[in-house]
Motif scaffolding. Structure first.
Motif, short mmCIF file in Angstrom:
data_model
loop_
_atom_site.label_atom_id
_atom_site.label_comp_id
_atom_site.label_asym_id
_atom_site.label_seq_id
_atom_site.Cartn_x
_atom_site.Cartn_y
_atom_site.Cartn_z
N UNK A 1 50.62 40.93 34.31
CA UNK A 1 50.11 41.54 33.08
C UNK A 1 49.71 43.00 33.26
N UNK A 2 49.00 43.30 34.32
CA UNK A 2 48.44 44.63 34.49
C UNK A 2 49.47 45.67 34.91
N UNK A 3 50.65 45.21 35.32
CA UNK A 3 51.64 46.15 35.85
C UNK A 3 52.91 46.21 35.01
N UNK A 4 53.49 45.07 34.71
CA UNK A 4 54.78 45.05 34.00
C UNK A 4 54.76 44.21 32.73
N UNK A 5 53.65 43.53 32.47
CA UNK A 5 53.62 42.59 31.36
C UNK A 5 54.25 41.27 31.78
N UNK A 6 54.06 40.27 30.96
CA UNK A 6 54.65 38.96 31.20
C UNK A 6 55.37 38.55 29.92
N UNK A 7 56.70 38.74 29.87
CA UNK A 7 57.43 38.52 28.62
C UNK A 7 57.27 37.10 28.07
N UNK A 8 57.06 37.01 26.77
CA UNK A 8 56.93 35.71 26.11
C UNK A 8 57.46 35.86 24.69
#
Length: 303
Positions: A43-50
């Motif tokens: 989350x803090x670096x690249x996001x977590x796609x959903x």
């Protein structure tokens, strides 16, 4: 000064990491946060796609300050860590962990790749995130879903490619700092596996002698027998987040056990298993080389 993790279990998904979390949480020299999956290094670096269907799990630890807060109650524990399978797949995550925490200990658990992929599919169906009822059809849709940025939560075959993950973590942290466990060994020889884990992270291994067959299975996958159970599982992440700080843990565990007993077991068909393993034959051979394991039972039988 707030302590930060000196070990992380990065997955793989559906390999028993929830059970491992419960086992490790009772060790007096290990500190784990209440939140099993923080997703911070995504989350803090690249996001977590959903971008796929269903409700995403709680994902709010998106800054170092929030991450540090999770470990604020660590006191004299020798091993401080977290367990988060979303760190398994993305090739950028090992560098994010290394650049933030240094050369810490990494734990990876691997499972028969066809069984793991099927369990992940069943879990997605169970919580209302997988609209396709056919396992193999969902596998066939993976490239299309990846293009639409659904995220690796729907990457059932993709997350059973283990060799690139092992290679990345070995290269980043050094082979001696990465422990690779075999799910089957953890299930069948639990105490031996836990001794390996405890020795690896530098805590007394003797606690493992008291940790035999667990009182309950955790994070079970299956098919709900009724609509009430189906509704509960589709909202289970939200209910867990709400109840975590107000409902005592034994009561939460009892409710979850009752829900788990409402599930019917689903069976991976032989043709489905053979199809998955035939797609992964090169990867399995590479995993054998990287680990030194004999993975004959992860291969399509020669007729």
């Amino acid at each position: 000064m707030v302590s930060l993790p000196n070990f992380i279990c990065v997955g793989a998904p559906k390999t028993g990491t929830s059970a491992l979390h419960e086992d490790m949480a009772v060790h007096p020299d290990i500190f784990l946060p209440k939140v099993k999956e923080t997703h911070f290094f995504r989350l803090a670096f690249d996001g977590l796609p959903w971008n796929g269907p269903g409700t995403p799990p709680p994902m709010d630890v998106d800054s170092l300050q929030k991450y540090q807060a999770l470990f604020a109650n660590a006191k004299t524990e020798q091993a401080i860590g977290e367990i988060c399978p979303s760190y398994f797949a993305d090739p950028r995550t090992p560098d994010h962990i290394y650049n933030t925490l240094g050369r810490i200990k990494i734990i990876i658990v691997l499972r028969d790749p066809a069984a793991r992929a099927f369990s992940q599919f069943l879990h997605a169906r169970l919580i209302g995130c997988e609209p396709e009822p056919s396992f193999l059809k969902a596998i066939a849709l993976e490239p299309e879903r990846k293009s639409a940025q659904w995220g690796e939560f729907w990457s059932y075959l993709g997350q059973s490619h283990y060799a690139p993950v092992l290679d990345r973590y070995f290269s980043t942290f050094g082979r001696k700092n990465v422990l690779v466990l075999r799910h089957e060994h953890y299930v069948n020889k639990r105490q031996d596996s836990l001794r390996d884990v405890y020795n690896f992270i530098g805590v007394t291994p003797d606690i493992a002698q008291q940790q035999g067959v667990p009182k309950r299975q955790v994070n079970v996958s299956g098919i709900p027998r009724n609509r009430t159970a189906a509704f509960a599982f589709q909202h289970i992440e939200k209910m867990a987040a709400i109840s975590r700080d107000v409902v005592p843990r034994p009561i939460r565990q009892k409710v979850r056990s009752l829900l788990d007993r409402s599930l019917e077991k689903a069976t991976l068909l032989q043709e489905e298993r053979h199809y998955i393993l035939s797609r992964l034959s090169n990867d399995v051979a590479q995993v054998e080389t990287l680990t030194g394991w004999d993975l004959s039972n992860w291969k399509v039988p020669v007729e």
